[in-house]
Design an enzyme around this catalytic site. Structure first.
Site, PDB file in Angstrom:
ATOM      1  N   ASN A 134       0.791  -1.231   0.000  1.00 35.49           N
ATOM      2  CA  ASN A 134       0.000   0.000   0.000  1.00 35.49           C
ATOM      3  C   ASN A 134       0.824   1.282   0.000  1.00 35.49           C
ATOM      4  OD1 ASN A 134      -2.817  -0.036  -0.149  1.00 35.49           O
ATOM      5  ND2 ASN A 134      -3.039  -0.908   1.898  1.00 35.49           N
ATOM      6  N   ARG A 139       1.904   4.971  -0.533  1.00 37.28           N
ATOM      7  CA  ARG A 139       1.213   6.250  -0.724  1.00 37.28           C
ATOM      8  C   ARG A 139       2.272   7.312  -0.993  1.00 37.28           C
ATOM      9  NH1 ARG A 139      -2.274   3.387  -1.156  1.00 37.28           N
ATOM     10  NH2 ARG A 139      -4.296   3.266  -0.107  1.00 37.28           N
ATOM     11  N   ASP A 143      -8.080  -3.651  -0.661  1.00 40.95           N
ATOM     12  CA  ASP A 143      -8.408  -4.007   0.720  1.00 40.95           C
ATOM     13  C   ASP A 143      -9.393  -5.171   0.749  1.00 40.95           C
ATOM     14  OD1 ASP A 143      -6.810  -1.828   1.485  1.00 40.95           O
ATOM     15  OD2 ASP A 143      -8.517  -0.453   1.422  1.00 40.95           O
TER      16      ASP A 143
END
Lengths: 314, 314, 314, 314, 314, 314
Positions: C165, C167, C256
């Site tokens: 994940n 970012r 997710d």
């Protein structure tokens, strides 16, 4: 020539559509709010020319602020700050009697205002410089911006108007009071509530507070008493401003509208009595519509205050 | 240890967004409502631990009920009933003065509550069992559930709290009165309106009604008088509870909030006076927000009742 | 015994109701979002027991987060942080093809997570600890929390699941890569996109990337390829996961949901093939509904994926 | 110095929120629309300075128009006409494939435009005068305004840009064609669809139509082919503009965005190829958002066209 | 046999959802309004049979009008006029105390009513013909339609009911007064406000005005005094109608509801006292709901006026 | 003389505004739905005269049904049943591909239809009696009503039209099949999907199913194949109806629109080919708008099917 120059922080304002806990709101209405820009819009609607200076983030909320103010006819000088986001304000009406406000304001673009943003030429070309205590509370640089601007204004013979506008969420009374005292002493026109006046001077009632503030220097002091009206000391003369009875829908912004009304009268060279009446009527009108500034009236519309309830013009 | 155990039927609540005929509504707001779960949420917000037992349908409205109650911090024991749908309630404000309610409640999951759903262990581990007359009106098995639960509670030394909550749409006064009488006699704490009290005992006014109910057994009887406040007889002592002046936005749920306030005080071992004051303040607060329970306050928020109208905390 | 323990920052999520510039939005829908809590909800819907740990501000958005997660059946352990507000996320769909996200996340409660918040006992009582690279990016203390939790898990024999994940708004690739490498090496299960895998290892395509990640230690590596499906290396075995064709309405949260599906299969002791199929179907289902997690399916609902378009069950 | 001067009628635009019959709409979204002001906003977003001249009624819709255009950074010169109301446009999407438009435009303020409204000095100080065939269709005085403005522009050496923009609801082809021919002959830049070009010249396909229009005088002619792209003849050179593939949400306003893109390139002294590419990309971008102009991009945003679907920047 | 025949112009009604400037409204609620059709709906709800005649445009707003009136049980005879659009009315509540109305009514279908539209047979088969001064103000042909219809009614022995309904936006008092005088003289029943009565006759108060109007011919004259009630002179007898205290939400349409109540009583052969009471209660009820006619009660519902505030029937 | 008489149960229809779980919906749109009244509205829009008979509860939803149908020009004969509430239908679009329906229909007014409600005179004065299998599934008395009506129609020489419309939520195939067989044998026109036809007769494809149904008696049998078109056997002749390509927004109601188109053609004495084409076009048009019937076209509007996407008429 601009009638009024003002500067400060304007925020995106998010509000639930109904009374109750914010967490139960399905959606939030989007708008903008800021004491000084509220005054700017109020003045523009009353026919004055007005310039607003501020910093906004390089984001959609920043663009919302400049879009909205320009749409209202305000001459906008907005610095787009790449290093600070536009501040947010959440306004929750927790119950019919109490509104709660939360800020996302730390390190915001608006709080990064500094003396360099408020140019001397802009100040010199205005009749009135209007500042508020909120800006002084935002940051050290913003406080400098206020003090420097006031100094420039006095040097250029521009009238200085101050709305104390104490915000306990931003600073405490002990820190704020000496700054307010310094600003009052350097101002020509001062707007304060009774509570705010009491932070600066001693006095047993609104009139004595107004007189005490007046003693610090300003030629015009107006002490606002909410739904009880206001009192003023202008050029040494006492004035009592009776309240205008209305059905209040949203009292936030009433003080800004009041200030706008007074300054609009001043810029139109009206008498103190006329300025105070315009202030009172503008303030009363503004609370009849939801929003910090959306209800602000034009001069033509003020006559609606005298209408019977629910009168339909058709 | 749970402070309060309660059980009953909770429904999906559909309401138009505006005053007027339901048939003119473009859309309906979706929520949940149920006297006992309203009390449960009110208690949870005031800091008490509370368990709610009920039956819901195997459908989205059933899941809405458990989702909402769990979200509010209530310990939910919901039987998912494959054979009965979750009940619906339509609440129409026909005009500014009158609200009309329609139920889709026949054969609903909630009305199929039976003694087996309310386990003895849950009752025994609570300080207070709170029941309402509505559950007794739903069906024979639901009435059995109430009576059995009360019997278990008494046997286990658990306090029994009863809100009479008469619903004329569910049963008539003649059928209901003997059941109410039986329940009052088995309860420690009784909440009733003047009209409800009059169904059970004779009395010329609220005080005499409270005393008469008290004579049936309960150590605490509170007779509610709406915007006129309440009276109580607690441990043989008369109490007068003055009304708290507020701008009521939605009076439905006031009684449930009142009961929650009283029981929260009780579970915090407060004095009768403090329990009654908390009840009155909680009830008053709740009516300032639309919804049967959405406006219920925390203890911290109760201070907002003392705020001047539209005071903004910022 | 909890199936899955996860922790991280959950934010209030504000989104315009329509495609277009945020500044043209009249109102914003209010919800919550957070990669780890999205996974938690996904797991709960698929029948797993799951605990989420996080910090929230002492404000309405913080209460919205705990209310929503509890409502979804997640066991919430939320520290209410008096010194940091709940973070905000603004999600604007600028045009049909591009979504833009802005955070009000600096100094937020959630970013103040620290090792002390994630208790060893909670970790030891779970079958799987699930963490994401986002938490490692939030702050030094949050990064410590992740690393400490992973250490505790390994010590207790608890499986460690990692979703990389990345970012880019929170940290740059150069800073992040070594942290990811350390986390991958300490994990049993790793989820990554091709781009994320390429930040950590070299590889010419999804399969070679998966194998390379696998070489760092994890017994299961899944490389996600969006609408092209996924590949996996589990216990040394290659797997190809074909895409499930759906009409995507909102692709945010797909990853997710995918992770939730995989872990739900794992906790139900299903085969690698079954875990991957559940992951793919859960991910595909989730994108058919607007919202980061709102569309997450139960196991019963997954059959709807096989329905003909607009088939009506009645 | 203004880059582009344009003038015409802008209307209040009312549209149901959903596809279907207007009579089933509970409420109508409120906005503004007008071909020339759409171009003005498009230009302002692309960085050009632009002035719009028009007449509005002395009513709230008139004030909505000036507020919106000023908010978008357009220099607005609006005559407030006490004798004609602001025109309305109702846009109903009857079904997924067909939009229907109804005007309340008779005797409107905007249709009362006359040569006196478009001052020679404004024209002389612009680089480009942009007009559309719609204005010529509104009334005799509005047609005079167009012809006079074009004459002034040519005299002052200001480039004349024309978008034919035929509206069959305002006049028939037979009446319109000679006017279009006269305008084309006096223009430097002409935008037309194939159908519009065919009203003015003969030609078997888009290229031959562009060449034929070019033969009437303009140095640049662009014939738009909707989702098929466009062709152009500029300074005697043929150009083919390939379409930009996008998911169209609302194709109304595509032509105005196209024209804005072309003129923005021109004012930035870009090559014909660059102008055409900017036109095509601006037009493609605009249709990805609902509204006649709301989706118009800045130059920075154009890169989003190259994003993969639903790519999230965070 | 129809109880009441009425005719006039009905418009599409667009209103913001909130108090404030129309230009700040994001969307407008869509409905219909027209004095005579308001009366028609009011009568239908009270159990009378009623026919409405009018012209509507060949557009969606015209179809909205016929759809709505038919849905309310009114027998609609609508001429679809290909040459005039359906009129629009914009109703803005500028502030809590004042409503402003704007018409898009010029050359509308409704204003093109002419004697030919109101057929003699329809008139002859009714017990009462109800007309209003608004229709007389719309156009010469509409005025002819009123006068001709009244003549036919008198010839056929049909009672003529007139609501003066002066609209200053449509004509001035000097032009209107002689027409009103002619209509009053030809009517059996006349409804007027004090201001309207004063345009026609002299009188120092409501009673003297009613008597003076009565002297012109009508057997029943009712002078309405808003929240002060009404006075009437019926068959030479004076009547005082006390006001019904209610919380007014929208006072527009009160007069139409009042007339509907009176005529419904008349058609049910009730006494003058009963007719006046029904009129007063219907008018009071109607103002408790937003909308010109949406709140109109059935006879059964009138009992809700006697309910305590917020009483819930369940 | 009525063209078509139909009867059945119409329900209030509640639907979330967005795709996703019903429990996440903040509000529900309110409408009505019922297979037979959908057909009635479709017929009325296509110019046929049509009467609908049904029972509604003595509640607002019942009044919504009669209001809506009357507004659509249907001649409504509604029995107001004091003993059964109006049924509700909740329609949730769980994901982009699947719609789920829940009924609150037990003991509803509509299900209490009985032979007495469908008067012989009404039947005898119609050209076509249209019934659906749904009504036969509601209750024993409703089934009797269908069978009795069909018997009356045959006796009076009125054509009988049947849409099989199997609802598995109301009865199972085994129970339903013999009833369908009896009804088909007594009908002149039969509409069925392939799945429905297979419940009644054997056949390997749509054509053979149509022929087999035809063999039971009806002179016209149409087997619908969704987006693949339809086949028909009319007077012994096979027909293939090609599909009309459209962007489907809501496919619910397509079958009802199809039947309305066919019957409208029949009542206009059109050829079988023309009837089938009108059916196909009406069905295709209806799915382009959300709602069971709201998108139904007039004959004039059908031409929009031939428009290019997003073509604007102005």
């Amino acid at each position: 020539m601009t009638d009024v120059l003002t500067f400060g922080e304007t925020m995106a304002l998010l509000t639930p559509h109904q009374v109750g806990l914010l967490r139960h709101a399905d959606s939030l209405a989007v708008g903008i709010a800021g004491a000084e820009s509220n005054v700017a819009i109020g003045l523009a609607r009353l026919g004055a020319s007005v310039r607003w200076i501020g910093r906004v983030g390089d984001d959609e909320f920043g663009r919302l602020i400049t879009m909205t103010l320009r749409g209202e006819g305000v001459d906008v000088r907005a610095v787009v700050d790449p290093d600070g986001p536009t501040a947010l304000m959440l306004k929750e009406q927790r119950m019919s009697r109490a509104t709660r406000v939360v800020y996302y304001r730390a390190h915001s673009a608006g709080s990064r205002l500094s003396p360099a943003d408020v140019d001397e030429a802009s100040i010199a070309s205005a009749r009135v410089l209007h500042v508020s205590g909120i800006t002084a509370a935002l940051s050290a640089s913003a406080r400098d911006a206020v003090l420097t601007a006031v100094t420039h204004a006095r040097a250029a013979g521009v009238l200085v108007s101050l709305d104390v506008n104490h915000r306990s969420a931003l600073w405490d009374a002990a820190t704020a009071a000496p700054v307010y005292r310094e600003l009052v002493a350097a101002s020509d026109i001062v707007f304060a509530t009774e509570a705010e006046a009491s932070m600066i001077v001693d006095g047993s009632d609104a009139v004595s507070l107004a007189r005490a503030l007046s003693g610090l220097g300003p030629s015009a002091v107006i002490v606002k008493r909410g739904s009880l009206g206001a009192v003023a000391v202008i050029d040494g003369q006492d004035h009592v401003v009776p309240p205008i009875p209305v059905t209040a829908i949203d009292s936030v912004g009433a003080g800004d509208a009041f200030a706008a009304g007074y300054l609009a009268g001043l810029c139109a060279d009206e008498s103190p009595e006329a300025c105070l009446a315009l202030a009172a009527r503008t303030g009363a009108f503004a609370v009849t519509v939801r929003g910090d500034w959306e209800g602000a009236p034009t001069r033509d519309e003020l006559v609606l205050l005298d209408a019977a309830p629910d009168e339909v013009a058709r």
